[in-house]
Design a protein around this motif. Structure first.
Motif, PDB file in Angstrom:
ATOM      1  N   SER A 219     -29.468 -24.678 -32.733  1.00 26.66           N
ATOM      2  CA  SER A 219     -29.509 -24.385 -34.169  1.00 26.66           C
ATOM      3  C   SER A 219     -29.962 -22.946 -34.429  1.00 26.66           C
ATOM      4  CB  SER A 219     -30.438 -25.375 -34.880  1.00 26.66           C
ATOM      5  OG  SER A 219     -29.914 -26.680 -34.859  1.00 26.66           O
ATOM      6  N   SER A 220     -29.710 -22.065 -33.471  1.00 27.66           N
ATOM      7  CA  SER A 220     -30.169 -20.683 -33.609  1.00 27.66           C
ATOM      8  C   SER A 220     -29.483 -19.939 -34.748  1.00 27.66           C
ATOM      9  CB  SER A 220     -29.949 -19.916 -32.293  1.00 27.66           C
ATOM     10  OG  SER A 220     -28.579 -19.902 -31.932  1.00 27.66           O
ATOM     11  N   ARG A 221     -28.366 -20.483 -35.269  1.00 26.38           N
ATOM     12  CA  ARG A 221     -27.679 -19.826 -36.388  1.00 26.38           C
ATOM     13  C   ARG A 221     -28.224 -20.251 -37.744  1.00 26.38           C
ATOM     14  NH1 ARG A 221     -21.300 -20.662 -35.547  1.00 26.38           N
ATOM     15  NH2 ARG A 221     -21.990 -22.834 -35.324  1.00 26.38           N
ATOM     16  N   ALA A 222     -29.129 -21.203 -37.775  1.00 26.90           N
ATOM     17  CA  ALA A 222     -29.579 -21.732 -39.062  1.00 26.90           C
ATOM     18  C   ALA A 222     -30.124 -20.643 -39.969  1.00 26.90           C
ATOM     19  CB  ALA A 222     -30.625 -22.819 -38.835  1.00 26.90           C
ATOM     20  N   GLN A 223     -30.773 -19.654 -39.388  1.00 23.18           N
ATOM     21  CA  GLN A 223     -31.317 -18.546 -40.175  1.00 23.18           C
ATOM     22  C   GLN A 223     -30.214 -17.728 -40.850  1.00 23.18           C
ATOM     23  OE1 GLN A 223     -32.840 -15.328 -37.624  1.00 23.18           O
ATOM     24  NE2 GLN A 223     -31.761 -16.248 -35.882  1.00 23.18           N
ATOM     25  N   LEU A 224     -28.981 -17.884 -40.402  1.00 25.68           N
ATOM     26  CA  LEU A 224     -27.863 -17.088 -40.920  1.00 25.68           C
ATOM     27  C   LEU A 224     -26.995 -17.867 -41.894  1.00 25.68           C
ATOM     28  CD1 LEU A 224     -26.752 -15.579 -37.486  1.00 25.68           C
ATOM     29  CD2 LEU A 224     -28.301 -14.544 -39.140  1.00 25.68           C
ATOM     30  N   PHE A 225     -27.326 -19.124 -42.148  1.00 21.61           N
ATOM     31  CA  PHE A 225     -26.504 -19.926 -43.051  1.00 21.61           C
ATOM     32  C   PHE A 225     -26.515 -19.334 -44.465  1.00 21.61           C
ATOM     33  CE2 PHE A 225     -27.169 -24.147 -40.532  1.00 21.61           C
ATOM     34  CZ  PHE A 225     -26.255 -23.713 -39.592  1.00 21.61           C
ATOM     35  N   PRO A 226     -25.361 -19.306 -45.138  1.00 17.48           N
ATOM     36  CA  PRO A 226     -25.303 -18.817 -46.516  1.00 17.48           C
ATOM     37  C   PRO A 226     -26.160 -19.691 -47.432  1.00 17.48           C
ATOM     38  CG  PRO A 226     -23.106 -19.026 -45.580  1.00 17.48           C
ATOM     39  CD  PRO A 226     -24.040 -19.714 -44.642  1.00 17.48           C
ATOM     40  N   PRO A 227     -26.670 -19.136 -48.512  1.00 19.87           N
ATOM     41  CA  PRO A 227     -27.494 -19.925 -49.429  1.00 19.87           C
ATOM     42  C   PRO A 227     -26.689 -21.025 -50.109  1.00 19.87           C
ATOM     43  CG  PRO A 227     -26.968 -17.789 -50.379  1.00 19.87           C
ATOM     44  CD  PRO A 227     -26.526 -17.738 -48.947  1.00 19.87           C
ATOM     45  N   ALA A 228     -27.345 -22.150 -50.352  1.00 19.52           N
ATOM     46  CA  ALA A 228     -26.687 -23.272 -51.015  1.00 19.52           C
ATOM     47  C   ALA A 228     -26.370 -22.921 -52.465  1.00 19.52           C
ATOM     48  CB  ALA A 228     -27.575 -24.511 -50.956  1.00 19.52           C
ATOM     49  N   GLY A 229     -25.273 -23.454 -52.971  1.00 17.81           N
ATOM     50  CA  GLY A 229     -24.866 -23.223 -54.347  1.00 17.81           C
ATOM     51  C   GLY A 229     -23.358 -23.225 -54.462  1.00 17.81           C
ATOM     52  N   THR A 230     -22.852 -22.959 -55.655  1.00 17.79           N
ATOM     53  CA  THR A 230     -21.412 -23.003 -55.909  1.00 17.79           C
ATOM     54  C   THR A 230     -20.864 -21.618 -56.214  1.00 17.79           C
ATOM     55  OG1 THR A 230     -21.541 -25.254 -56.761  1.00 17.79           O
ATOM     56  CG2 THR A 230     -19.605 -23.971 -57.385  1.00 17.79           C
ATOM     57  N   LEU A 231     -19.766 -21.277 -55.552  1.00 14.25           N
ATOM     58  CA  LEU A 231     -19.024 -20.050 -55.821  1.00 14.25           C
ATOM     59  C   LEU A 231     -17.858 -20.455 -56.724  1.00 14.25           C
ATOM     60  CD1 LEU A 231     -19.109 -18.722 -52.162  1.00 14.25           C
ATOM     61  CD2 LEU A 231     -20.445 -17.857 -54.075  1.00 14.25           C
ATOM     62  N   ALA A 232     -18.061 -20.313 -58.023  1.00 15.97           N
ATOM     63  CA  ALA A 232     -17.155 -20.920 -59.003  1.00 15.97           C
ATOM     64  C   ALA A 232     -15.727 -20.412 -58.886  1.00 15.97           C
ATOM     65  CB  ALA A 232     -17.693 -20.666 -60.415  1.00 15.97           C
ATOM     66  N   GLN A 233     -15.537 -19.113 -58.682  1.00 14.98           N
ATOM     67  CA  GLN A 233     -14.175 -18.570 -58.644  1.00 14.98           C
ATOM     68  C   GLN A 233     -13.373 -19.160 -57.491  1.00 14.98           C
ATOM     69  OE1 GLN A 233     -13.850 -14.361 -57.967  1.00 14.98           O
ATOM     70  NE2 GLN A 233     -11.840 -14.218 -58.939  1.00 14.98           N
ATOM     71  N   ARG A 234     -14.041 -19.445 -56.384  1.00  9.39           N
ATOM     72  CA  ARG A 234     -13.365 -20.029 -55.220  1.00  9.39           C
ATOM     73  C   ARG A 234     -13.400 -21.561 -55.242  1.00  9.39           C
ATOM     74  NH1 ARG A 234     -13.168 -15.006 -55.253  1.00  9.39           N
ATOM     75  NH2 ARG A 234     -12.868 -13.738 -53.373  1.00  9.39           N
ATOM     76  N   LYS A 235     -14.099 -22.127 -56.207  1.00  5.37           N
ATOM     77  CA  LYS A 235     -14.245 -23.583 -56.302  1.00  5.37           C
ATOM     78  C   LYS A 235     -14.834 -24.172 -55.019  1.00  5.37           C
ATOM     79  CE  LYS A 235      -9.914 -24.153 -57.493  1.00  5.37           C
ATOM     80  NZ  LYS A 235      -8.624 -24.775 -57.900  1.00  5.37           N
ATOM     81  N   LEU A 236     -15.771 -23.438 -54.443  1.00  4.61           N
ATOM     82  CA  LEU A 236     -16.364 -23.850 -53.182  1.00  4.61           C
ATOM     83  C   LEU A 236     -17.875 -23.978 -53.327  1.00  4.61           C
ATOM     84  CD1 LEU A 236     -15.438 -23.491 -49.723  1.00  4.61           C
ATOM     85  CD2 LEU A 236     -17.552 -22.251 -50.157  1.00  4.61           C
ATOM     86  N   THR A 237     -18.410 -25.081 -52.839  1.00  5.21           N
ATOM     87  CA  THR A 237     -19.844 -25.334 -52.873  1.00  5.21           C
ATOM     88  C   THR A 237     -20.407 -25.261 -51.461  1.00  5.21           C
ATOM     89  OG1 THR A 237     -19.654 -26.751 -54.823  1.00  5.21           O
ATOM     90  CG2 THR A 237     -21.649 -26.979 -53.499  1.00  5.21           C
ATOM     91  N   VAL A 238     -21.453 -24.483 -51.294  1.00  2.89           N
ATOM     92  CA  VAL A 238     -22.131 -24.336 -50.009  1.00  2.89           C
ATOM     93  C   VAL A 238     -23.265 -25.349 -49.943  1.00  2.89           C
ATOM     94  CG1 VAL A 238     -23.503 -22.796 -48.556  1.00  2.89           C
ATOM     95  CG2 VAL A 238     -21.555 -21.886 -49.845  1.00  2.89           C
ATOM     96  N   LYS A 239     -23.271 -26.135 -48.872  1.00  2.75           N
ATOM     97  CA  LYS A 239     -24.312 -27.149 -48.698  1.00  2.75           C
ATOM     98  C   LYS A 239     -24.997 -26.974 -47.354  1.00  2.75           C
ATOM     99  CE  LYS A 239     -22.156 -30.640 -51.665  1.00  2.75           C
ATOM    100  NZ  LYS A 239     -21.735 -32.060 -51.784  1.00  2.75           N
ATOM    101  N   GLN A 240     -26.322 -26.934 -47.382  1.00  2.00           N
ATOM    102  CA  GLN A 240     -27.119 -26.910 -46.163  1.00  2.00           C
ATOM    103  C   GLN A 240     -27.765 -28.272 -45.982  1.00  2.00           C
ATOM    104  OE1 GLN A 240     -29.824 -23.790 -45.217  1.00  2.00           O
ATOM    105  NE2 GLN A 240     -28.665 -22.196 -46.292  1.00  2.00           N
TER     106      GLN A 240
END
Length: 351
Positions: free
Chosen positions: A205-226
């Motif tokens: 899980s060494s990449r966990a520090q690099l995960f994008p922040p959770a939330g929604t990018l409305a224009q792309r209709k994409l939600t980031v979930k951690q």
């Protein structure tokens, strides 16, 4: 929320930024091929004539993506060896390169094996040159890729690098399904999720520090979930799935959208015929369109694996799977890039 806003602004800047100082203004009616990045006419398909599935899938891929017949190169690799020696690879590369036109920017190898050159992956050996030093101590840091986090749109013209990817063809129909998913582009992407899992396996899980922040990018209709979990179950809207564990469970319960990217940080994901850990090919079988894994022991340097933030930003900016994956790995000598290189579900945003 502030981190998500910053990520959204960075995404917008990456999508809008000119690649060259003398690039045409944004108001130009018809963007050049350079502005649009990798095009089907710039991709070469390498077919292994010694393997019927390679011939069948290679021609299918060419037709699905509208690639000129002149872009097809032919080689003969009998007996499907997992690994090539440095000398064997040098002969193979010379045979491939002798058939390519100068405008070819990238290469797709249509076979399941060989996938390694000594301790290097075959895709990295082809694109960057064989790195003998990495094989002396595979757990040492790698050499930085000049393509990492770059805005280069024509890698061969600008850097002398032909990016490469491998399309496994153990089962012809599965390989064709990957091509079909990768050919779905120039449409409005459906609402989707990007899943980032921090597992109980701390080393992986060494990449966990690099995960994008959770939330929604409305224009792309994409939600980031951690999530903190060892596996994802039942998700039906996956565009990105990145995790760190030797074997990923419950893949059969998931639905990947066309163009989805998925990979797991583990030592031997790129060993497609290996049995000690899950092969990255399992992601394609589960419905993903492209993936990545290392073919030899890399140790848990995140730099040897796709950077989650860079991969997401590049893909959402409209780049192809090939461009996004290659641009996200700092030390790729041991890393095998697999799937459909032309997949680009967000290509409309590049225009």
């Amino acid at each position: 929320m502030r981190n998500l806003i910053c990520f959204s602004l960075a995404l917008a800047a990456a999508a809008a930024a000119p690649v060259h100082a003398d690039a045409p203004p944004a108001a130009t009616a018809v963007p050049s091929a350079e502005a649009l990045g990798l095009q089907p006419s710039q991709l070469a398909i390498v077919i292994n004539d010694a393997e019927p599935n390679s011939v069948e899938v290679g021609e299918y891929y060419r037709q699905v993506h509208g690639i000129p017949a002149a872009n097809v190169a032919h080689v003969s690799i009998p007996n499907r060896p997992r690994k090539l020696s440095m000398d064997q690879f040098a002969q193979l590369k010379e045979r491939i390169d002798s058939q390519l036109k100068p405008g070819i920017q990238a290469v797709l190898m249509v076979w399941s094996a060989p996938y390694a050159v000594e301790c290097n992956s075959i895709t990295s050996a082809y694109t960057l040159g064989y790195d003998a030093g990495q094989c002396n101590k595979s757990c040492d840091p790698g050499k930085p890729s000049r393509y990492y986090n770059s805005k280069v749109t024509q890698p061969y013209t600008q850097l002398g690098m032909r990016l490469s990817m491998l399309l496994p063809i153990d089962f012809a129909e599965e390989a064709k399904a990957v091509a079909d998913r990768g050919a779905v582009r120039n449409f409005s992407p459906p609402p989707a999720n990007a899943y980032y899992l921090t597992t109980s396996d701390a080393a992986r899980s060494s990449r966990a520090q690099l995960f994008p922040p959770a939330g929604t990018l409305a224009q792309r209709k994409l939600t980031v979930k951690q999530l903190k979990a060892d596996s994802l179950e039942g998700a039906q809207d996956i565009m990105i799935y990145q995790t760190g564990i030797a074997r990923v469970d419950k893949l059969e319960t998931l639905r990947f959208l066309p163009g989805a990217l998925a990979d797991h940080l583990t030592s031997f994901g790129g060993d497609l015929r290996g049995s000690t850990q899950m092969s990255s090919q399992r992601w394609l079988e589960a419905g993903a369109t492209a993936s990545y894994g290392t073919v030899s022991e890399p140790c848990s340097y995140w730099q040897k694996f796709p950077h989650p933030g860079l991969l997401l930003r590049s893909y959402l900016a409209g780049n192809t799977a090939l461009e996004a994956y290659w641009g996200s790995v700092m030390w790729p000598a041991q890393g095998l890039f697999i799937g459909d290189p032309l997949a680009a579900p967000y290509a409309n945003f590049r225009r």
